[in-house]
Design an enzyme around this catalytic site. Structure first.
Site: not given
Length: 319
Positions: A39, A123, A180
């Protein structure tokens, strides 16, 4: 003579609400032995890894989680990309493209430098466009990079249809395909209850399987993510379960058909676009794309969805 046991290793870039739940789902369902967590906020990555490690005493098997840098993930089998901003309730997922591309430019060169050669599950939103951007940037084999795409939309659709039909969603076959996002479509002609077409059941047993407003169900499915976003700030559990299902299919060579976004190269009459279709997933990634024979109206909807993805794919190339 004893052979070497291969540990299953997954890296996650982006350990916020979504990435951390993916990590915990992979750990609690016993799908990984090692989690490598990255991160931009290094303290957050350390905290998330420590939190997973604290849970190990009560998990089904040993799991080791560690915070790391993108350059460290070269030995991992799977990389989950969940970095980038969440859409606001008033935004389309496509509206986050610019911010997400800026984040991708920060870490993709470092992923490339790591020598990573495993499978990539993207994602980050907009899901289909981001998967295309990553594939092009890394010049990656198409079968080894997918987006979770409409896997989560399909779960939402199954929930809605199962409730209306009063059957277990595990007895249902129904997919959302295409983007999506707002142009996702449902091939209603292929919805099945234990192999029997819903169209046929509604005709033969109308009292048991009453007709319902399919367009409303499609719209409710599309709004499902925003319903969660408005109520709690992010989707977490659904996407984590969907990603774990994809990882499981690859790690265990399940040859499982799942609706995921992958590069179409002639299938459904589409080329050079990432869109969700039923794909067989196994140890080689996307091993086969299954082509549904859709009605002309459904095919037109799917074409429109792919065109919308292409529009934003072209935009991303200019960023």
């Amino acid at each position: 003579m004893m052979g070497n046991i291969k540990l299953r290793k997954a890296a996650i870039i982006g350990t916020g609400h979504v990435g951390s739940h993916v990590a915990f789902s992979l750990a609690t369902q016993g799908e990984v032995d090692e989690l490598w967590m990255v991160d931009i906020d290094k303290q957050k990555a350390i905290a998330q890894a420590t939190d997973v490690n604290d849970a190990v005493s009560y998990l089904p098997h040993e799991v080791t989680a560690r915070a790391c840098e993108p350059e460290d993930i070269g030995g991992c089998d799977i990389l989950v990309i969940s970095a980038g901003p969440l859409p606001r309730p008033d935004q389309d997922r496509l509206d986050t493209l610019g911010d997400t591309v800026a984040v991708l430019k920060e870490f993709l060169p470092r992923v490339k430098a790591s020598g990573f050669g495993g499978f990539i599950i993207s994602i980050s939103n907009p899901a289909d466009v981001v998967a295309a951007y990553v594939q092009r940037y890394l010049d990656y084999p198409a079968r080894k990079i997918i987006s979770s795409g409409t896997a989560l939309d399909s779960a939402r659709l199954q929930r809605l249809v199962a409730g209306l039909c009063r059957v277990s969603r595990r007895s249902l076959t129904c997919y959302a395909l295409g983007e999506h996002g707002g142009s996702a479509m449902v091939p209603w002609s292929h919805v099945r209850v234990q192999g029997i077409a819903l169209d046929q059941l509604q005709k033969d047993l109308p009292q048991r399987f009453p007709a319902f407003d399919r367009e409303k169900v499609t719209q409710d499915m599309k709004h499902g993510g925003y319903l969660v976003l408005e109520g709690k700030g992010s989707t977490e559990f659904g996407i984590a379960s969907a990603v774990t299902e994809i990882v499981r299919a690859i790690f265990h060579d399940e040859k499982k058909a799942l609706p995921v976004s992958c590069l179409l190269q002639g299938e459904y009459g589409q080329r050079q676009v990432f869109a969700s279709v039923p794909a067989l997933l196994g140890k080689d990634g996307v091993e086969e794309i299954l082509e549904l024979r859709m009605t002309p109206a459904e095919q037109a909807q799917f074409q429109a969805s792919c065109d919308r993805i292409r529009e934003y794919m072209a935009l991303s190339q200019k960023m």
